[in-house]
Design an enzyme around this catalytic site. Structure first.
Site, PDB file in Angstrom:
ATOM      1  N   HIS A  44       0.873  -1.182   0.000  1.00 49.85           N
ATOM      2  CA  HIS A  44       0.000   0.000   0.000  1.00 49.85           C
ATOM      3  C   HIS A  44       0.907   1.229   0.000  1.00 49.85           C
ATOM      4  CE1 HIS A  44      -2.686   2.989   1.940  1.00 49.85           C
ATOM      5  NE2 HIS A  44      -3.714   2.223   1.602  1.00 49.85           N
TER       6      HIS A  44
ATOM      7  N   ASP B 292       3.152  -4.575   7.695  1.00 50.40           N
ATOM      8  CA  ASP B 292       1.925  -3.788   7.621  1.00 50.40           C
ATOM      9  C   ASP B 292       0.760  -4.769   7.769  1.00 50.40           C
ATOM     10  OD1 ASP B 292      -0.383  -2.533   6.847  1.00 50.40           O
ATOM     11  OD2 ASP B 292       0.441  -1.626   5.033  1.00 50.40           O
TER      12      ASP B 292
ATOM     13  N   GLN C  24      -4.554  -5.151   6.949  1.00 51.42           N
ATOM     14  CA  GLN C  24      -5.598  -6.045   6.417  1.00 51.42           C
ATOM     15  C   GLN C  24      -5.491  -7.450   6.993  1.00 51.42           C
ATOM     16  OE1 GLN C  24      -8.077  -4.950   4.670  1.00 51.42           O
ATOM     17  NE2 GLN C  24      -7.328  -3.025   3.827  1.00 51.42           N
TER      18      GLN C  24
ATOM     19  N   LYS D 180     -10.120  -0.718  10.726  1.00 56.27           N
ATOM     20  CA  LYS D 180     -10.308  -1.922   9.896  1.00 56.27           C
ATOM     21  C   LYS D 180     -10.542  -3.138  10.802  1.00 56.27           C
ATOM     22  CE  LYS D 180      -7.306  -0.095   6.314  1.00 56.27           C
ATOM     23  NZ  LYS D 180      -8.147   0.564   5.315  1.00 56.27           N
TER      24      LYS D 180
ATOM     25  N   CYS E 124      -4.980   2.807  -3.356  1.00 56.22           N
ATOM     26  CA  CYS E 124      -3.709   3.290  -2.775  1.00 56.22           C
ATOM     27  C   CYS E 124      -2.603   2.256  -2.987  1.00 56.22           C
ATOM     28  CB  CYS E 124      -3.840   3.612  -1.292  1.00 56.22           C
ATOM     29  SG  CYS E 124      -5.070   4.857  -0.953  1.00 56.22           S
TER      30      CYS E 124
HETATM   31  N1  7TS Z   1      -1.878  -0.568   4.736  1.00 58.80           N
HETATM   32  C1  7TS Z   1      -2.822  -1.333   4.197  1.00 58.80           C
HETATM   33  C2  7TS Z   1      -2.510  -2.739   3.822  1.00 58.80           C
HETATM   34  C3  7TS Z   1      -4.100  -0.807   4.010  1.00 58.80           C
HETATM   35  O1  7TS Z   1      -5.045  -1.582   3.458  1.00 58.80           O
HETATM   36  C4  7TS Z   1      -4.368   0.522   4.379  1.00 58.80           C
HETATM   37  C5  7TS Z   1      -5.697   1.162   4.110  1.00 58.80           C
HETATM   38  C6  7TS Z   1      -3.342   1.259   4.973  1.00 58.80           C
HETATM   39  C7  7TS Z   1      -2.104   0.689   5.119  1.00 58.80           C
HETATM   40  C8  7TS Z   1      -3.552   2.644   5.459  1.00 58.80           C
HETATM   41  O2  7TS Z   1      -4.348   2.623   6.608  1.00 58.80           O
HETATM   42  P1  7TS Z   1      -4.794   3.969   7.318  1.00 58.80           P
HETATM   43  O3  7TS Z   1      -5.786   3.514   8.338  1.00 58.80           O
HETATM   44  O4  7TS Z   1      -3.576   4.572   7.928  1.00 58.80           O
HETATM   45  O5  7TS Z   1      -5.394   4.829   6.258  1.00 58.80           O
HETATM   46  N2  7TS Z   1      -6.341   0.624   2.979  1.00 58.80           N
HETATM   47  C9  7TS Z   1      -7.361   1.122   2.313  1.00 58.80           C
HETATM   48  C10 7TS Z   1      -7.951   0.451   1.237  1.00 58.80           C
HETATM   49  O6  7TS Z   1      -7.619  -0.650   0.841  1.00 58.80           O
HETATM   50  N3  7TS Z   1      -8.919   1.194   0.763  1.00 58.80           N
HETATM   51  O7  7TS Z   1      -8.982   2.314   1.473  1.00 58.80           O
HETATM   52  C11 7TS Z   1      -8.016   2.282   2.443  1.00 58.80           C
END
Ligand code: 7TS
Length: 411
Positions: free
Chosen positions: A128, A205, A208, A231, A369
């Site tokens: 990501h 990371d 997910q 999430k 992203c």
């Molecule tokens: N890493 C992964 C694997 C993610 O899926 C996301 C967000 C992030 C980092 C960033 O997370 P945040 O909470 O700091 O924003 N992924 C997604 C997505 O798949 N669609 O919208 C956000």
């Protein structure tokens, strides 16, 4: 599904999610977008609301009963996170705003401390942007370079070349645990062992991964493990950086301010130890408490039962989608979590997303992203459905009918 596991009572679970009874464009909402942000169950919403109604104040300040109480709730949530991911100490659990902030924290403290001109940071081809851009910024600042572990057409990392990709100049390996686009579950334990054999620390990371799999950071032997509350059936504005204690202790602070100092004079400031050293200012207290409640909720349901249930949804959805002519699923790894990205010949993923939306089916369309993943698969974007423990096979069938309807419309 293991015969030892009682199946989830999804009918009862759904009552905990008020949004699922909404009607969108005259149709019952079908929320297939948990990879963007999970929904919060009522016990989480109610716990946060109780804090805001009856308990609100600041933490780690003063002798007031209210402040001590709030501090206890806040720190109890940290302990819940520790236990949830199997960390050895609450000192290893740093609150952040989310995955993105956690990675930036590591890049700007550990990264700045260790990366020098000519060094290398190794990432996987399916990261990501949150696990690319902070390292690119650091690499530019230091004169370092990024290297990439490639993947095959199924969306699995090609690990044959890993030993050559790791060199004496590799300062960190950044690795997504579960791909937010492809659903691939990477063999992180094995990769970490191979990186450690060469003395390279690994940041995982887990944004997910934690909603879908049981994660044990000590079993994985991860050096850093990061994820977001929103999430994980929790709120936005809160996330976690797990760091191995000796690394956190060796790292300089990041933001300066209140709550992270031992002593301040005009000449010099000394800092508290981890995790306080990294938590300047007033934190997201209600959100942290809410994340603790989300962890209680998921633990009560059982991560193994959730995984088994979601796996069944994934298998059902994959089988149904594969039968649709012209539809291509991106990401067909052997080990997958409940995320399906797809493209349909002749229909832009955004149009597909809008048509599904018209049927009440909430999915994401775009590059997620992860533009390098789009480039790798030679598509501008995908439509993505992601399934959670409150979704049903019937909802998968609504998705399938809605896609078929959209295809008919474009004929
Ligand atoms: N890493 C992964 C694997 C993610 O899926 C996301 C967000 C992030 C980092 C960033 O997370 P945040 O909470 O700091 O924003 N992924 C997604 C997505 O798949 N669609 O919208 C956000």
């Amino acid at each position: 599904m293991s015969t030892l596991l009682q199946p989830l009572d999804v009918t009862a679970i759904r009552k905990d999610f008020p949004l699922l009874s909404r009607v969108l464009h005259g149709k019952p909402v079908v929320y297939l977008d948990s990879a963007v942000s999970g929904q919060m169950p009522l016990p989480v919403i109610e716990r946060m609301s109780k804090y805001e109604r009856d308990e609100h104040t600041n933490v780690h300040r003063g002798v007031s009963t209210l402040s001590q109480e709030a501090t206890d709730f806040f720190e109890a949530a940290r302990e819940k996170v520790r236990k949830f991911i199997g960390a050895g100490s609450i000192k290893e659990i740093v609150w952040t705003r989310g995955t993105t902030e956690a990675i930036n924290l590591v890049a700007q403290t550990f990264g700045r401390m260790t990366v020098k001109a000519g060094d290398e940071i190794l990432l996987s081809a399916m990261e990501h942007h949150a696990n690319i851009v902070p390292w690119q910024m650091l690499a530019e600042e230091k004169g370092a370079t990024l290297k990439v572990i490639p993947m095959n057409n199924a969306g699995e990392l090609i690990l044959d070349s890993l030993d050559e990709l790791i060199t004496d100049r590799t300062k960190l390996l950044g690795l997504i645990h579960v791909s937010n686009v492809l659903g691939t579950v990477n063999p992180v334990k094995q990769i970490i062992a191979r990186a450690h054999a060469r003395g390279v620390p690994v940041l995982v990371d887990g944004a997910q991964a934690v909603p879908h799999l049981r994660v044990d950071v000590r079993d994985l032997d991860a050096d850093f493990y990061v994820f977001s509350g929103h999430k994980l059936s929790g709120p936005t504005g809160i996330g976690v950086l797990y760091g191995r204690l000796e690394l956190l202790e060796a790292m300089p602070p990041w933001h300066g301010g209140g709550s992270m100092i031992r002593n301040v004079t005009w000449e010099k400031t000394t800092y508290l130890g981890a995790p306080a050293k990294f938590e300047a200012g007033t934190p997201a207290i209600a959100a942290a408490i809410g994340l603790g409640a989300a962890i209680d909720y998921l633990t009560e349901l059982g991560l193994d039962r959730i995984a088994a249930y979601e796996h069944d949804l994934l298998a059902h959805a994959t089988e149904r989608l594969e039968r649709i002519p012209g539809l291509r699923i991106l990401g067909t790894a052997k080990e997958k979590a409940s995320v399906i990205s797809f493209v349909v010949e002749g229909i832009h993923p955004h149009d597909m997303g809008s048509l599904l939306d018209g049927d009440g089916v909430v999915v994401r369309a775009g590059h997620h992203c992860a533009q390098p993943v789009m480039t790798r698969f030679n598509v501008p974007a995908t439509t993505r459905a992601s399934f959670a423990y409150f979704n049903t096979r019937d909802e998968v069938d609504v998705l399938v009918s809605s896609i078929i309807k959209a295809i008919e419309l474009f004929k």
